[in-house]
Each structure stands twice: as structure tokens, then as C-alpha cells.
Design a protein around this motif. Structure first.
Motif, mmCIF file in Angstrom:
data_model
loop_
_atom_site.group_PDB
_atom_site.id
_atom_site.type_symbol
_atom_site.label_atom_id
_atom_site.label_comp_id
_atom_site.label_asym_id
_atom_site.label_seq_id
_atom_site.Cartn_x
_atom_site.Cartn_y
_atom_site.Cartn_z
ATOM 1 N N ALA A 113 35.646 -81.917 -39.469
ATOM 2 C CA ALA A 113 34.321 -81.698 -40.063
ATOM 3 C C ALA A 113 33.342 -81.231 -38.997
ATOM 4 C CB ALA A 113 33.817 -82.984 -40.694
ATOM 5 N N PRO A 114 32.441 -80.305 -39.312
ATOM 6 C CA PRO A 114 31.399 -79.920 -38.352
ATOM 7 C C PRO A 114 30.632 -81.150 -37.865
ATOM 8 C CG PRO A 114 31.402 -78.418 -40.220
ATOM 9 C CD PRO A 114 32.336 -79.532 -40.564
ATOM 10 N N ARG A 115 30.172 -81.087 -36.613
ATOM 11 C CA ARG A 115 29.572 -82.264 -35.973
ATOM 12 C C ARG A 115 28.154 -82.565 -36.432
ATOM 13 N NH1 ARG A 115 31.470 -80.150 -30.153
ATOM 14 N NH2 ARG A 115 31.624 -78.233 -31.409
ATOM 15 N N SER A 116 27.475 -81.639 -37.077
ATOM 16 C CA SER A 116 26.103 -81.882 -37.524
ATOM 17 C C SER A 116 25.861 -81.159 -38.839
ATOM 18 C CB SER A 116 25.099 -81.380 -36.474
ATOM 19 O OG SER A 116 25.055 -79.949 -36.495
ATOM 20 N N ILE A 121 26.008 -76.333 -42.541
ATOM 21 C CA ILE A 121 25.247 -75.251 -43.177
ATOM 22 C C ILE A 121 25.884 -73.897 -42.879
ATOM 23 C CG2 ILE A 121 23.075 -73.938 -43.021
ATOM 24 C CD1 ILE A 121 21.633 -76.686 -42.750
ATOM 25 N N VAL A 122 26.162 -73.602 -41.601
ATOM 26 C CA VAL A 122 26.688 -72.267 -41.266
ATOM 27 C C VAL A 122 28.131 -72.104 -41.739
ATOM 28 C CG1 VAL A 122 27.488 -72.763 -38.895
ATOM 29 C CG2 VAL A 122 26.687 -70.456 -39.489
ATOM 30 N N TRP A 175 31.401 -78.740 -47.311
ATOM 31 C CA TRP A 175 30.725 -79.820 -46.585
ATOM 32 C C TRP A 175 29.383 -80.224 -47.181
ATOM 33 C CZ3 TRP A 175 34.501 -81.549 -43.943
ATOM 34 C CH2 TRP A 175 35.421 -80.690 -43.340
ATOM 35 N N ILE A 176 28.836 -79.455 -48.108
ATOM 36 C CA ILE A 176 27.515 -79.778 -48.656
ATOM 37 C C ILE A 176 27.627 -79.931 -50.174
ATOM 38 C CG2 ILE A 176 25.118 -79.011 -48.926
ATOM 39 C CD1 ILE A 176 25.362 -77.558 -46.284
ATOM 40 N N PRO A 177 27.539 -81.178 -50.668
ATOM 41 C CA PRO A 177 27.644 -81.413 -52.115
ATOM 42 C C PRO A 177 26.573 -80.636 -52.887
ATOM 43 C CG PRO A 177 27.718 -83.488 -50.888
ATOM 44 C CD PRO A 177 27.335 -82.418 -49.905
ATOM 45 N N GLY A 178 27.003 -80.062 -54.010
ATOM 46 C CA GLY A 178 26.061 -79.333 -54.851
ATOM 47 C C GLY A 178 25.726 -77.937 -54.376
#
Length: 212
Positions: A113-116, A121-122, A175-178
């Protein structure tokens, strides 16, 4: 409260000094791609309340490493961002470290998973998961790399790729719900479960690409 606008002087710097570099990359990573990733990044940053300037700069730098070997371009892009002293005008050293990691993580493997939130986002913004685009790219790739295959063999390869990557058990991670990508993946999964409908879409795109 997060400012939902990008600083005009940062935008001017990026548009004149950074984005023109994308004119030297291949069609899949050209200026059109960079601008789409920027646009999607800013939408996602606004949704989750992230720093708009950071999200904007990360998106602008994310593929600059394609000036070197593609396999490590995400790492090279991070180094390019971190080494660009001009960014110190807008960002602290701590912010630049987070931005460097986000650029490195935009190509994170499914197990990493991305660290932040900025990496998430990117990574999300870099994916164009509109069903029509996903289907067409898959057909184009098959025709380009396996010209000897018959239509039915291309269909089998197409379905196998959809199952492996986009189905309920597929390897792609969001990684971002919705996010818009989540909605796009659900639409793709619906069609995977209705193979007759998906075959009609495949046949239409196959005919268009083959000039039938």
C-alpha cells in the motif's frame, strides 16, 4: 481548512518548466496523460481534504523518470522531485519527502500500500478505469502483441485478463473508498458476470480496431 486551489505561481512554474517534458514520452505517458492525472489527483485531494499544492506537484512529477529505464521510472521520478531545489519555494523538506515517497508509490505492487494519502491519490489518479478505455486497451494490446490469434482466441485472452485483474478476486487494488475508479470497477465486474453483453462490446471494439 484546506485551500481548494493550487497556488498560481506554483501552477505557472509547473506548466512552463515541468509539463513540457512529457512531450518527449510515449503516447501512454504524454502531456494528455499527465494533465489527466493532475485533474484526477486534484479531484481526489479535494474529496479527502489533502493539500492541493502537494497533490498537484506529485501528479506533475510522477512520470518524469521515464527519461530513464521504465522499470524503475517511479524511483527515478522520486529522485527528480527531491533534487529539484526550486520546489523549496512552496514546500518544506518534510513535505518534499512525503511527495517523493508518493511518486515512488504510484506504481506500488498489489501487496504494498502507498505510504501516505498522497501516494494513494496519485496511484488512483494514474489509473484510467473507465470501462470503455479498459476494454479497448486490452483489445489493442492483444491485437498488437498476438496478431496470429483468431477472434475467439483474442476473446478468451480478453476474458482471462478481465477475470485476473478486475473481477471480485482480481489483483488490482484501489486505495480510496468511493473513488471514481471504485465505481468503474463495479461496472466492469457487472459486465464480467454478463459475458453475452461483454462479448458484444468486445466484438464491436475488435471490429473497430481491425477495420472490419
Amino acid at each position: 481548512m484546506t485551500d481548494h486551489r493550487v497556488s498560481l505561481d506554483l501552477m505557472e512554474f509547473i506548466e512552463t518548466q515541468i509539463l513540457p517534458k512529457y512531450n518527449h514520452f510515449d503516447k501512454a505517458h504524454n502531456l494528455v496523460h499527465a494533465n489527466r492525472v493532475i485533474s484526477r489527483s486534484l479531484q481526489l485531494a479535494k474529496t479527502v481534504g489533502a493539500d492541493m499544492n502537494m497533490a498537484y506537484a506529485i501528479a506533475a512529477y510522477h512520470d518524469l523518470g521515464l527519461s530513464g529505464p521504465r522499470a524503475i521510472h517511479h524511483l527515478t521520478s522520486g529522485k527528480i522531485l527531491m533534487a529539484d531545489a526550486r520546489l523549496k519555494r512552496w514546500f518544506t523538506l518534510e513535505q518534499m519527502k512525503i511527495m517523493k515517497e508518493a511518486v515512488e508509490d504510484h506504481r506500488a505492487s498489489s501487496s504494498h500500500a502507498p505510504r501516505s494519502i498522497y501516494g494513494k491519490i496519485v496511484a488512483e489518479a494514474d489509473r484510467d478505469m473507465e470501462p470503455e478505455i479498459v476494454f479497448r486497451r486490452t483489445v489493442e494490446y492483444g491485437i498488437g502483441h498476438y496478431p496470429e490469434k483468431t477472434r475467439d482466441e483474442h476473446w478468451e485472452r480478453f476474458m482471462e485478463h478481465m477475470q485476473n485483474k478486475y473481477s471480485e478476486h482480481g489483483y488490482i487494488k484501489l486505495w480510496i473508498p468511493g473513488s471514481p475508479n471504485e465505481h468503474h470497477r463495479k461496472a466492469i465486474q457487472q459486465l464480467i458476470n454478463e459475458p453475452t453483453k461483454l462479448r458484444a462490446i468486445f466484438d464491436r471494439i475488435y471490429d473497430e480496431e481491425c477495420g472490419s
